[in-house]
Enzyme design. Structure first.
Site, PDB file in Angstrom:
ATOM      1  CG  ASP A  34      -2.029  -1.041   1.103  1.00  0.00           C
ATOM      2  OD1 ASP A  34      -1.818  -2.046   0.403  1.00  0.00           O
ATOM      3  OD2 ASP A  34      -3.080  -0.867   1.741  1.00  0.00           O
ATOM      4  NE  ARG A  87      -3.033   2.995  13.252  1.00  0.00           N
ATOM      5  CZ  ARG A  87      -2.220   2.027  12.850  1.00  0.00           C
ATOM      6  NH1 ARG A  87      -0.942   2.052  13.185  1.00  0.00           N
ATOM      7  NH2 ARG A  87      -2.672   1.035  12.123  1.00  0.00           N
ATOM      8  CG  ASP A 132      -5.909   2.811  11.787  1.00  0.00           C
ATOM      9  OD1 ASP A 132      -6.138   3.005  12.994  1.00  0.00           O
ATOM     10  OD2 ASP A 132      -5.335   1.792  11.361  1.00  0.00           O
ATOM     11  CB  SER A 136      -6.267  -6.511   6.613  1.00  0.00           C
ATOM     12  OG  SER A 136      -5.723  -5.248   6.956  1.00  0.00           O
TER      13      SER A 136
END
Length: 407
Positions: free
Chosen positions: A16, A96, A125, A179
């Protein structure tokens, strides 16, 4: 489209973000700074440097943030005994804010006018990253490729990578069935088989923990020492925060501790099924509540439990840098000043069993008062009669009122 001169990309080196890097160069015609954070994901991060260099990137940041992650984010969260929707230990959520903070710092250091991330437009996210960005640098420009481009599937990403000569490791070409996101606190799994909440996860999916039924047949005892609500030693050996969590992960994984299969409510509105492995965090939570049970005042403990769901929701939804989270953190940290002592746990086939706890300096447990034997006048049991009658007063009045109406 605003003219962007330089952007800081949160770069893992995977499919990605490799595609995003090239896409940023082509679409925005801007200089890209890559930032790769080691927060304990358990994979080599140095290959990200070579990959970034292959794109002609001149400013490459690769940083070991494991100690900061546990000390400044994981530990403060666990002081509150934080769980989301009764089960989730917030392993992805809590990482995060740190990544967002460091991205903004790098943007300031390098003179970048934008930041970019690889989060999709369906997930939490994107919210967590961007709320952090804006809280720390209100006028920063945010580029979220998944909300802009037409590369809407894994196949399209692979086609783009092939077309532009982007090197993709064989494991990414064959594809992972899930994932995954990992750091020192947890590893998560989403997608593919898990998109049917009725199906049991495959045993081969789990990476960190053995199946509880295959865990050792003998229990293992562990002494955990706390200072001001944080773990500082395991079995009398003082360790740094990151080493503490890594050691607890190893022990918990060995004994099949910390698996979770959860359907959660995402902040963006949908329900999502995910599986999580949080072996060290599961041990930490159980031990922390045990040491608080003898060191916290009753009303303080109950107030913390009432506020915890709100605090958990703030972290889950990306509000780590909000004034209300900071206010709650101040209260939580104040409550931990006397949370000192040790807890003994027994690890056995998926379970964490508290078998002992003590605090030489701050225990509020008084054996002389709690004993079922002769307390030598430490507690006058006759006092309980008046206490009970006063607390029953409102119910007695209501009962008398109902009785009078029936006549």
């Amino acid at each position: 489209m605003n003219k962007i001169n330089k952007v800081v990309l949160a770069f893992s080196g995977g499919l990605d973000t490799s595609v995003i890097l090239k896409w940023l160069q082509d679409v925005y015609q801007c200089e890209v700074v890559t930032f790769t954070a080691d927060i304990g994901q358990g994979e080599e991060i140095e290959p990200a440097r070579a990959k970034a260099q292959g794109f002609g990137i001149k400013e490459i940041y690769i940083e070991d943030l494991r100690e900061e992650f546990v000390r400044e984010y994981v530990f403060p969260m666990f002081r509150a005994n934080t769980i989301y929707e009764g089960e989730y230990l917030l392993g992805t959520s809590i990482a995060r804010p740190l990544i967002a903070k460091r991205q903004i710092e790098i943007a300031q250091e390098t003179g970048a006018d934008a930041v970019s991330h690889g989060a999709t437009g369906k997930g939490n996210d994107q919210v967590r990253f961007e709320l952090g960005y804006y809280a720390l640098k209100p006028n920063i420009h945010v580029i979220a490729p998944w909300r802009e481009w037409d590369l809407t599937s894994r196949e399209k990403l692979l086609e783009y990578a092939k077309k532009h000569g982007i090197p993709i490791e064989m494991k990414q070409q064959t594809g992972s069935p899930y994932s995954m996101d990992a750091n020192l606190l947890h590893i998560s799994y989403e997608g593919r088989l898990l998109e049917d909440p009725a199906k049991e996860p495959e045993e081969s999916m789990w990476r960190w923990t053995v199946a509880p039924e295959k865990a050792p047949d003998e229990p293992e005892y562990l002494d955990i020492e706390f200072e001001r609500g944080d773990i500082v030693a395991l079995n009398q050996e003082r360790l740094s925060p990151a080493v503490v969590l890594a050691k607890l992960n190893q022990l918990g994984g060995k004994h099949g501790i910390g698996r979770l299969d959860l359907v959660e409510n995402r902040y963006v509105g949908m329900k999502s099924r995910g599986c999580y492995e949080t072996p060290g965090g599961t041990i930490m939570l159980r031990a922390h509540r045990a040491i608080e049970s003898i060191t916290l005042d009753r009303e303080v403990a109950h107030l913390k439990d009432e506020l915890m769901p709100r605090y958990a929701a703030l972290i889950y939804s990306g509000y780590w840098w909000s004034p209300e989270r900071k206010m709650l953190q101040t209260m939580i940290d104040e409550s931990q000043l006397n949370v000192n002592g040790w807890v003994r746990v027994k690890l056995y086939k998926g379970n964490v069993v508290v078998v002992g706890r003590d605090s030489k300096t701050d225990s509020l447990f008084d054996p002389a008062v709690a004993t079922f034997e002769d307390d030598r006048g430490a507690y006058n049991q006759a006092d309980a009669a008046g206490f009970i009658k006063l607390n029953a007063l409102r119910m007695r009045i209501a009962a008398q009122l109902r009785k009078s109406f029936k006549k």
